[in-house]
Structures are given as structure tokens and as C-alpha cells.
Motif scaffolding. Structure first.
Motif, PDB file in Angstrom:
ATOM      1  N   ALA A 132       0.223   7.031  -6.339  1.00  0.00           N
ATOM      2  CA  ALA A 132      -0.805   7.976  -6.538  1.00  0.00           C
ATOM      3  C   ALA A 132      -0.455   9.258  -6.220  1.00  0.00           C
ATOM      4  O   ALA A 132      -1.106  10.193  -6.796  1.00  0.00           O
ATOM      5  CB  ALA A 132      -1.838   7.394  -5.618  1.00  0.00           C
ATOM      6  N   GLU A 133       0.363   9.326  -5.215  1.00  0.00           N
ATOM      7  CA  GLU A 133       0.841  10.847  -4.782  1.00  0.00           C
ATOM      8  C   GLU A 133       1.619  11.554  -5.891  1.00  0.00           C
ATOM      9  O   GLU A 133       1.763  12.854  -6.026  1.00  0.00           O
ATOM     10  CB  GLU A 133       1.813  10.864  -3.650  1.00  0.00           C
ATOM     11  CG  GLU A 133       0.998  10.560  -2.447  1.00  0.00           C
ATOM     12  CD  GLU A 133       1.694  10.362  -1.151  1.00  0.00           C
ATOM     13  OE1 GLU A 133       3.039  10.343  -1.079  1.00  0.00           O
ATOM     14  OE2 GLU A 133       1.188  10.005  -0.328  1.00  0.00           O
ATOM     15  N   ARG A 188       0.609   4.116  -2.900  1.00  0.00           N
ATOM     16  CA  ARG A 188       0.182   5.671  -2.375  1.00  0.00           C
ATOM     17  C   ARG A 188       1.323   6.607  -2.905  1.00  0.00           C
ATOM     18  O   ARG A 188       1.056   7.452  -3.371  1.00  0.00           O
ATOM     19  CB  ARG A 188       0.194   5.665  -1.014  1.00  0.00           C
ATOM     20  CG  ARG A 188      -0.924   5.230  -0.365  1.00  0.00           C
ATOM     21  CD  ARG A 188      -1.186   5.778   1.223  1.00  0.00           C
ATOM     22  NE  ARG A 188      -0.057   5.171   2.122  1.00  0.00           N
ATOM     23  CZ  ARG A 188       0.926   5.745   2.913  1.00  0.00           C
ATOM     24  NH1 ARG A 188       0.853   7.012   2.331  1.00  0.00           N
ATOM     25  NH2 ARG A 188       1.744   4.909   3.527  1.00  0.00           N
ATOM     26  N   CYS A 189       2.528   5.807  -2.840  1.00  0.00           N
ATOM     27  CA  CYS A 189       3.587   7.084  -3.534  1.00  0.00           C
ATOM     28  C   CYS A 189       3.259   6.920  -5.208  1.00  0.00           C
ATOM     29  O   CYS A 189       3.340   8.133  -5.705  1.00  0.00           O
ATOM     30  CB  CYS A 189       5.067   6.206  -3.551  1.00  0.00           C
ATOM     31  SG  CYS A 189       5.717   6.060  -1.932  1.00  0.00           S
ATOM     32  N   ASN A 227      -8.374   1.773   2.094  1.00  0.00           N
ATOM     33  CA  ASN A 227      -7.325   2.455   3.214  1.00  0.00           C
ATOM     34  C   ASN A 227      -6.112   1.298   3.255  1.00  0.00           C
ATOM     35  O   ASN A 227      -5.411   1.483   4.402  1.00  0.00           O
ATOM     36  CB  ASN A 227      -8.305   2.245   4.407  1.00  0.00           C
ATOM     37  CG  ASN A 227      -8.780   1.046   4.933  1.00  0.00           C
ATOM     38  OD1 ASN A 227      -8.495   0.076   4.410  1.00  0.00           O
ATOM     39  ND2 ASN A 227      -9.599   1.205   5.859  1.00  0.00           N
ATOM     40  N   GLY A 228      -5.922   0.557   2.162  1.00  0.00           N
ATOM     41  CA  GLY A 228      -4.819  -0.356   2.466  1.00  0.00           C
ATOM     42  C   GLY A 228      -5.250  -1.627   3.159  1.00  0.00           C
ATOM     43  O   GLY A 228      -4.127  -2.349   3.582  1.00  0.00           O
ATOM     44  N   TYR A 233       0.802  -1.080   0.002  1.00  0.00           N
ATOM     45  CA  TYR A 233       0.191  -0.138   0.127  1.00  0.00           C
ATOM     46  C   TYR A 233       0.858   1.304  -0.024  1.00  0.00           C
ATOM     47  O   TYR A 233       0.506   2.343  -0.513  1.00  0.00           O
ATOM     48  CB  TYR A 233      -0.909  -0.052   1.308  1.00  0.00           C
ATOM     49  CG  TYR A 233      -1.882   0.998   1.170  1.00  0.00           C
ATOM     50  CD1 TYR A 233      -2.674   1.238   0.042  1.00  0.00           C
ATOM     51  CD2 TYR A 233      -2.038   1.971   2.245  1.00  0.00           C
ATOM     52  CE1 TYR A 233      -3.530   2.368  -0.076  1.00  0.00           C
ATOM     53  CE2 TYR A 233      -2.993   2.964   2.226  1.00  0.00           C
ATOM     54  CZ  TYR A 233      -3.903   3.166   1.029  1.00  0.00           C
ATOM     55  OH  TYR A 233      -4.597   4.183   1.266  1.00  0.00           O
ATOM     56  N   TYR A 234       2.030   1.187   0.657  1.00  0.00           N
ATOM     57  CA  TYR A 234       2.768   2.339   0.645  1.00  0.00           C
ATOM     58  C   TYR A 234       3.417   2.753  -0.818  1.00  0.00           C
ATOM     59  O   TYR A 234       3.304   3.878  -1.194  1.00  0.00           O
ATOM     60  CB  TYR A 234       4.060   2.027   1.622  1.00  0.00           C
ATOM     61  CG  TYR A 234       5.023   3.088   1.368  1.00  0.00           C
ATOM     62  CD1 TYR A 234       5.037   4.130   2.310  1.00  0.00           C
ATOM     63  CD2 TYR A 234       6.203   3.068   0.663  1.00  0.00           C
ATOM     64  CE1 TYR A 234       5.988   5.308   2.237  1.00  0.00           C
ATOM     65  CE2 TYR A 234       7.326   4.128   0.596  1.00  0.00           C
ATOM     66  CZ  TYR A 234       7.221   5.258   1.599  1.00  0.00           C
ATOM     67  OH  TYR A 234       7.955   6.217   1.454  1.00  0.00           O
TER      68      TYR A 234
END
Length: 340
Positions: A177-178, A174-175, A189-190, A170-171
Motif C-alpha cells: 500500500a505504501e 502495508r508495504c 487495522n490488521g 499485514y506488514y
């Protein structure tokens, strides 16, 4: 006998066949593809299993009724014997491709940014239609996102807890996605796998750039005569390329569905540079060198002493060798001096 078991590398449900002479398992995994695992020697335990899982996900020979290639850790001599049988029409052993630790480590991304690029290209390969969702099963997601499944404890690889794997996956997402390369569902929410991922226009723009500039990668096409009389030469060239930190691409070892010439030209276009040995006056090698030069690719030229080169390229700085033993060091040094 074919049975359903867990893949030795990633843990997916896989089709597994036990062969008794010698004792080995032949795996057909939806994530890692086809490979052999020798029970007596447990060679796969010599690999970094985290790196190997990612390598097989990206490079493995997936199920294809017309394709017989598979990875193996059997000896080079046995591989050559099976390949010879295969070319003569005996497909019982398939077409083995030797799996070597240095190949895995040379391929494995050395930076976080490089991992991001690999992931984008992987996601793009999973969905040919723009804007549609991509859903990856648990083990495929872990492998393609470069999540560390295992940790080494007392000399043995032990699988980490699922929660730790999910957090790492998930990290990474998210990277992505960011950086606006992908979109994630707003409700995610992972806490679970198998959720949709969508590539964004920014992501596709990055993919377009990566595909156009694939020469920034690590693949190196080797142009030479292939045959029984050049086995020592090809391994010497492969060793020199590997010691310089690149991956040697020999077209007869590559999985492909197209005619050999289009596939060969594709690998030249995608290579960072090309290594050509002209010792055998092979017309194909001359053609491949010319094509690479026409594309503006760097070409490192080798030739055995006392072999007369064609006048068009005779003035090019060439590694003139007398014995195959001297090639790895000289080729590595030339790559380091002219490419890196």
C-alpha cells in the motif's frame, strides 16, 4: 475413502484420500492443489514448509475436472511408469509431477522486492476485472504473501501463533500500500483476514511491466526429443539448469488446457533463455530454437558428438557431449558464463 482433513502443508480444509499400498495420503487442497504425502517416509518434512507452502500456492495443480496432474515425491521411476500408463489411457493414477526440493528452493524469491512482484502477479490472477476487490481466505493469504507459518524447533516444524502470522501478513500488505500498488480499506487495522484488497493503477502498471519482461524470471524452456530413450538426457539437462539456479520447464510436465503448440510458444516467450538439444534431429526442437531466436532469447545449444547439425546453426557455439554424465556440469558452467 475420501475424508475432510487439514492440508499437511497449509492447514486448509482439504479433501484427503488414504491409499494403503503404499501408505500415502492424496490431498486436494484449495490453496496447495493436489499432491501426495507418503506416511512411511514423511518426505515432505525434508522440505522447508514455509517455502513449500508458497510454492504450492503459486504452482500447485488446482481442482479441474479435465486435469489429472498432481505433485508427488515418489521415485522418478515410479513417476515414469504412471505417466506411461496415463498416456495409454489408464488415468487411475493420474499424471504425476515429481516434487523436488531443489525446484522449490530455486523458485522461491531471494529478495523482498522479488516477493512483491510475485504477489502483484498473484493478486492480478485472482481478479480479471480492474478496480474490483480481491478477498483471500486466511491460508491463501498467508501462502501468497510469503508469510512464515512455521519455525523449526528441535528438528520439527511447528506452526507459529496466529497473531504472529497476521502481523507478518499485514506488514507485507502495508508495504504494498505504501508503494501505492494496492489500496486497503481505511478501517482495516490488521486485526483480521478476509478483507478486500484493490489493485491501483500504479499496481497494474507494475504488473504490465512484469508481464512484458517475464524473461527476467527463472523459467527455462527445454526443447528436445521426449521419450523413453531420452530419460537420462532430460534429467541431465534438468540437473544442469537447476544447479545454475533456474527452473527447467519440460512441456510434457506442465499443466495446461490449450493445444500444445500455443502453450509451448507461451513458455518460450516467458523463459529467460532456452536450452535445446539437437542430438536426435528433432524437427520440433529446431522449430522451438528458431522461434526463441526470433524473439531475441538467448539459446544454449547441445548436441551429441558425431551428430551432424543443420548448416544454418552448425556454426553456433554448441555444447558437444559424449555421455549424459558430463552434461550437468558443462551446462551449468555455460549458463553461469553467458546468462548470469
Amino acid at each position: 475413502m475420501v475424508d475432510n482433513k487439514k492440508c499437511f502443508v497449509c492447514g486448509s480444509n482439504a479433501s484427503v484420500q488414504l491409499v494403503m499400498d503404499p501408505v500415502k495420503y492424496f490431498y486436494d487442497c484449495p490453496v496447495c492443489g493436489r499432491y501426495e504425502y507418503y506416511v512411511m517416509f514423511a518426505e515432505l518434512t525434508e522440505f522447508n514448509l514455509n517455502h513449500l507452502g508458497a510454492y504450492l500456492a503459486y504452482n500447485g495443480f488446482k481442482h479441474n475436472f479435465n486435469e489429472y496432474r498432481y505433485f508427488t515425491t515418489m521415485s522418478k521411476e515410479q513417476c515414469d511408469e504412471y505417466k506411461k500408463e496415463f498416456k495409454n489411457g489408464n488415468i487411475s493414477h493420474g499424471h504425476p509431477v515429481r516434487l523436488e526440493n531443489e525446484n522449490v528452493e530455486n523458485w522461491y524469491p531471494k529478495s523482498f522486492a522479488e516477493k512483491v512482484d510475485y504477489i502483484l502477479l498473484y493478486l492480478n490472477s485472482k481478479n480479471p476485472y480492474w478496480g474490483e476487490s480481491i478477498i483471500l481466505e486466511k491460508e491463501e493469504m498467508i501462502s501468497c504473501l510469503f508469510v512464515d507459518r512455521y519455525e523449526l524447533k528441535n528438528g520439527k516444524w511447528e506452526r507459529r501463533a496466529d497473531e504472529a502470522l497476521l502481523n507478518q501478513a499485514y506488514y507485507m500488505l502495508r508495504c504494498l500500500a505504501e508503494q501505492k500498488f494496492i489500496e486497503l480499506p481505511g478501517t482495516w487495522n490488521g486485526s483480521e483476514y478476509n478483507r478486500p484488497i484493490i489493485l491501483t493503477p500504479t499496481g497494474y502498471a507494475r504488473i504490465d511491466m512484469l508481464q512484458k519482461n517475464s524473461s527476467n524470471g527463472k523459467n527455462v524452456l527445454v526443447a528436445m526429443k521426449f521419450g523413453e530413450d531420452t530419460k537420462i538426457l532430460r534429467e541431465a539437462i534438468r540437473q544442469g539448469i537447476h544447479e545454475a539456479g533456474y527452473i527447467a520447464i519440460l512441456i510434457d510436465e506442465v499443466e495446461h488446457n490449450d493445444f500444445i503448440t500455443p502453450e509451448l510458444l507461451k513458455y518460450i516467450r516467458d523463459s529467460k533463455f532456452v536450452v535445446v538439444d539437437l542430438s536426435h534431429q528433432n524437427n520440433g526442437a529446431y522449430f522451438e530454437e528458431g522461434y526463441a531466436m526470433g524473439l531475441g532469447k538467448p539459446v544454449i545449444q547441445l548436441c551429441k558428438k558425431d551428430v551432424r547439425l543443420h548448416f544454418d546453426i552448425a556454426q553456433k557455439n554448441t555444447i558437444i557431449w559424449e555421455t549424459e554424465e558430463e552434461i550437468p556440469e558443462r551446462l551449468k558452467n555455460r549458463i553461469k558464463a553467458t546468462i548470469d
